[in-house]
Enzyme design. Structure first.
Site, PDB file in Angstrom:
ATOM      1  N   ASP A  62     -18.949  17.952 -46.542  1.00  0.00           N
ATOM      2  CA  ASP A  62     -17.518  17.969 -46.184  1.00  0.00           C
ATOM      3  C   ASP A  62     -16.727  18.998 -46.998  1.00  0.00           C
ATOM      4  OD1 ASP A  62     -17.411  16.796 -48.685  1.00  0.00           O
ATOM      5  OD2 ASP A  62     -16.454  14.935 -48.034  1.00  0.00           O
ATOM      6  N   GLU A  81     -12.803  15.460 -52.863  1.00  0.00           N
ATOM      7  CA  GLU A  81     -12.965  15.323 -51.418  1.00  0.00           C
ATOM      8  C   GLU A  81     -11.856  16.093 -50.690  1.00  0.00           C
ATOM      9  OE1 GLU A  81     -15.660  14.314 -50.507  1.00  0.00           O
ATOM     10  OE2 GLU A  81     -16.205  12.276 -51.053  1.00  0.00           O
ATOM     11  N   ASP A  97     -19.219  14.740 -62.712  1.00  0.00           N
ATOM     12  CA  ASP A  97     -18.739  13.469 -62.165  1.00  0.00           C
ATOM     13  C   ASP A  97     -19.684  12.314 -62.463  1.00  0.00           C
ATOM     14  OD1 ASP A  97     -20.724  14.496 -60.518  1.00  0.00           O
ATOM     15  OD2 ASP A  97     -19.367  14.973 -58.887  1.00  0.00           O
ATOM     16  N   HIS A 101     -16.705  19.268 -50.328  1.00  0.00           N
ATOM     17  CA  HIS A 101     -16.269  18.870 -51.675  1.00  0.00           C
ATOM     18  C   HIS A 101     -17.045  19.618 -52.754  1.00  0.00           C
ATOM     19  CE1 HIS A 101     -19.331  15.272 -51.662  1.00  0.00           C
ATOM     20  NE2 HIS A 101     -19.839  16.240 -52.389  1.00  0.00           N
TER      21      HIS A 101
END
Ligand code: F6R
Length: 269
Positions: free
Chosen positions: A136, A143, A67, A138
């Site tokens: 979280d 996400e 990313d 991810h």
């Protein structure tokens, strides 16, 4: 899914480097998917030492990063390109033209994903993907609620991810809210996956990933579907697992079987 639990981050880094080294020694032109962030730093340090001390060669390796932030140039101190150059590429014998990071400054960020997918396909797909996990759940910047069939595209970061990553930005500095990330399908298509996590702040995400229901709410849980995923975690990140002792027992049994029957890289799925 193979779960390996280590006493500390250094032991975890050494084992993950053993696995990456074995991939590179066996297939020197491997295509490797790379992650940024704090988690893989120990692995990268190990790989750099092995390059310097025992000549581990990256000359034919091709890499694709997971990313990149949208809206900051590649030479920005917080870009993932800069991170990779500083923490790995500039310190090993890799050909920089063989290293790909999504272009966060493309005129049209929506066009980057399809092009990135094409490049991965042309390279023959990803042989080994390195992952960290967000608090979280991810992976990459997929996400919670990311489509489990997604490919490389623009994603909006959650408030939690922005708060987690704000430590890298000065208080008055622009902090990106968007990223271009490999998708869930892109990641799941990798032939082999190593997910690394250490520290107590990852314990819940690690529990949901390994023992939670398969759910887009915890994207990392989709790794339960992958045939050759190894999760490498330290005791702190493993602290919320209910079957922790079982995973250790499986590890012992696997070592025993590999010793007796297979010289290399067999894993119980
Ligand atoms: C980074 C990436 C992210 C990180 C995750 C954990 O390229 O794709 O998924 O792996 O946010 O970050 P750290 O390692 O900083 O805790």
């Amino acid at each position: 899914m193979q779960v390996l639990i280590f006493p500390d981050p250094l032991a975890l880094a050494k084992k993950s480097a053993d696995l990456v080294e074995s991939q590179i020694q066996t297939y020197p032109d491997s295509v490797i998917g790379l992650a940024t962030g704090s988690t893989p730093l120990g692995l990268y340090e190990q790989l750099i030492s092995r390059h310097e001390e025992s000549g581990l060669s990256f000359s034919k390796i091709r890499t694709f990063n997971l990313d990149e932030y949208v809206g900051i140039p590649s030479d920005h101190p917080q870009s993932y390109r800069t991170f990779m150059d500083e923490n790995l590429f500039d310190r090993i014998n890799i050909d920089k033209s063989n290293t790909q990071v999504p272009d966060g400054m493309a005129e049209n960020p929506l066009e980057v994903g399809p092009e990135y997918e094409k490049m991965i396909e042309t390279a023959g797909g990803i042989d080994l993907q390195i992952l960290g996990v967000g608090t979280d759940g991810h992976i990459g910047f997929n996400e919670p609620t990311s489509s489990l069939g997604s490919v490389t595209r623009v994603k909006t970061l959650t408030q939690q991810t922005m708060a987690d990553n704000s430590r890298f930005f000065k208080p008055d500095e622009f902090q990106p809210k968007l990223a271009i990330t490999m998708g869930m399908k892109t990641i799941l298509d990798a032939r082999r996956i190593l997910l690394l996590a250490h520290g107590e702040n990852k314990a819940e995400a690690v529990r949901d990933m390994i023992e939670g229901p398969l759910s887009a709410f915890c994207p990392a849980s989709a790794l339960q579907l992958h045939q050759r995923t190894t999760i490498l975690i330290d005791e702190a990140a493993a602290s919320k697992l209910s079957l922790k002792d079982y995973y250790k027992f499986v590890g012992e049994m696997q070592d025993d079987l590999v010793r007796k029957h297979r010289p290399s890289d067999w894993i119980e799925r």
